[in-house]
Design an enzyme around this catalytic site. Structure first.
Site, PDB file in Angstrom:
ATOM      1  N   HIS A 385       0.739  -1.317   0.087  1.00  0.00           N
ATOM      2  CA  HIS A 385       0.029  -0.098  -0.150  1.00  0.00           C
ATOM      3  C   HIS A 385       0.954   1.295   0.008  1.00  0.00           C
ATOM      4  CE1 HIS A 385      -3.746   2.013  -0.068  1.00  0.00           C
ATOM      5  NE2 HIS A 385      -4.209   1.705   1.018  1.00  0.00           N
ATOM      6  N   ASP A 389      -2.059   2.297  -4.572  1.00  0.00           N
ATOM      7  CA  ASP A 389      -3.518   2.908  -3.713  1.00  0.00           C
ATOM      8  C   ASP A 389      -4.610   1.877  -4.005  1.00  0.00           C
ATOM      9  OD1 ASP A 389      -2.134   5.299  -3.140  1.00  0.00           O
ATOM     10  OD2 ASP A 389      -3.058   6.354  -4.825  1.00  0.00           O
TER      11      ASP A 389
END
Length: 414
Positions: A385, A389
């Site tokens: 992450h 995204d």
């Protein structure tokens, strides 16, 4: 004059290995380039060939020892194995009632070379390894061979003779011992490959900000396409048309649309790749390995399927090389072949994402306002992450879903 057998060069940045198995014992005849030992590195198992023909000399290291490149592990003596063995063999000992054949039922024959993992499996199921056909290199048994033999139920016919070994004619068979009180334990050293896998997976969890996003896909169109063209495909290309080819090509298309999934973090920089080197998880006798399909974006279906098929064969016979495993920008792992319904795969650093595929099963879904039965599969994308995204991860899975549910997109690049 004795010839020294040394640990060969193992690959870039690999300086040591673990001795996994001796394939030749002292006194055995060996031919030039014949494998005499198996080494386990961080990624693959490698065989050490005999530098010259002769007789196997003394082992300098034991199974499980760590050895460095260039270290002497054994010697090859001049002469023929048969003659040497005949001279050194002691006179046969008188027969005794307590012979090895009267040992524990199902104990493997010492004359058959078995790896530690295969030997444990043979002992666990009480099967006779001489009754099993080996598919490994030089006909050696693999874990898959033993598991398939056990699954087929073939061992049931041999259990009675094995249990009766050493029982005198007319003597009563000893009563079966209850297993209630048996609480055996076995302590086995982790293989070098397993140690490396454990370390890298833990590093991935400690370093990356891991997150998993799911989606499902209707496999109807792919199943119909395979059914319609599988015979023509096999006839023309000499290889079966599998599901993995569709997912590799779909992933290449999706990686082009969402380049961050194909990127990696290097310090405070992001490295983007304009090519797709797809790592595919392949089952090997000593665990899963991930060889790399290089420039998969430039391949057609036949190229992909041939490459995967070659990886599968070489993983089974232990001939994958370090070069086969290095690199990779994205990974696809198919747990569905083992029956997995859903999972959260872990990325393979320095890669930033991995696609997990799962089993196909008929489920009730709503299509055009009606409940219908369709062959559905869950997909899981685990990603870092820090770089990818949630919107990009979802978009990537949607691109895969669109391509699999409408394979024509793969032909016209939509």
């Amino acid at each position: 004059m004795a010839i020294e057998v040394k640990v060969p060069v193992l690959g870039e940045s690999i300086t040591e290995a673990t001795l996994g198995e001796w394939l030749k014992q002292p006194g055995d005849a060996v031919a030039a380039d014949e494998p005499i030992a198996s080494l386990e590195t961080d990624k693959v198992a490698l065989e050490v060939p005999a530098p010259e023909a002769g007789v196997m000399g003394a082992h300098q290291v034991a199974v499980g020892d760590t050895v460095e490149v260039g270290a002497i592990i054994a010697t090859i003596e001049a002469g023929s194995g048969a003659a040497s063995a005949a001279k050194s063999a002691p006179a046969p000992a008188p027969a005794k009632a307590e012979t090895r054949s009267e040992a524990k039922a199902g104990e493997p024959d010492a004359s058959i070379t078995l790896s530690p993992s295969v030997r444990r499996l043979v002992l666990e199921h009480g099967v006779d390894p001489s009754q099993i056909s080996g598919t490994g290199k030089d006909g050696r048994l693999t874990k898959a061979d033993v598991e398939q033999y056990v699954k087929s139920g073939a061992q049931s016919s041999q259990q009675a003779p094995l249990a009766e070994k050493g029982t005198a004619k007319g003597a009563q068979t000893p009563p079966e011992t209850s297993s209630t009180g048996n609480r055996n334990e076995e302590r086995v050293r982790m293989t070098r490959l397993r140690q490396t896998v454990a370390r890298r997976l833990k590093e991935a969890q400690d370093t990356a900000a891991l997150l998993t996003t799911f989606n499902d896909v209707d496999m109807t169109a792919v199943i119909e396409t395979r059914s319609k063209y599988k015979d023509l495909f096999a006839k023309k290309h000499g290889v079966k048309l599998g599901f993995m080819g569709f997912f590799v090509k779909a992933a290449c298309m999706a990686l082009k649309d969402v380049p961050s999934v194909n990127a990696q973090i290097d310090g405070d920089e992001i490295v983007y790749h304009d090519y797709a080197d797809i790592s595919v998880a392949v089952s090997a006798p000593n665990g899963l390995v991930v060889p790399v399909i290089r420039n998969a974006e430039a391949m057609n279906f036949a190229d992909v399927e041939n490459t995967i098929g070659d990886f599968g064969k070489r993983a089974k016979d232990g001939s994958l090389t370090m070069a086969d495993m290095q690199g990779g920008t994205f990974t696809i792992s198919n747990g569905g072949v083992f029956g997995s319904l859903m999972s959260t795969p872990i990325i393979n650093p320095p890669q930033s994402a991995v696609l997990g595929l799962h089993r196909i099963e008929d489920r009730a879904v709503v299509v055009d306002g009606e409940i219908v039965i369709r062959p559905m599969m869950y997909m899981a994308l685990s990603y870092d992450h820090r770089l990818i995204d949630g919107r990009e991860a979802v978009t990537f899975l949607v691109r895969i879903k669109e391509a699999i549910e409408d394979p024509a997109r793969l032909l016209i690049d939509l």
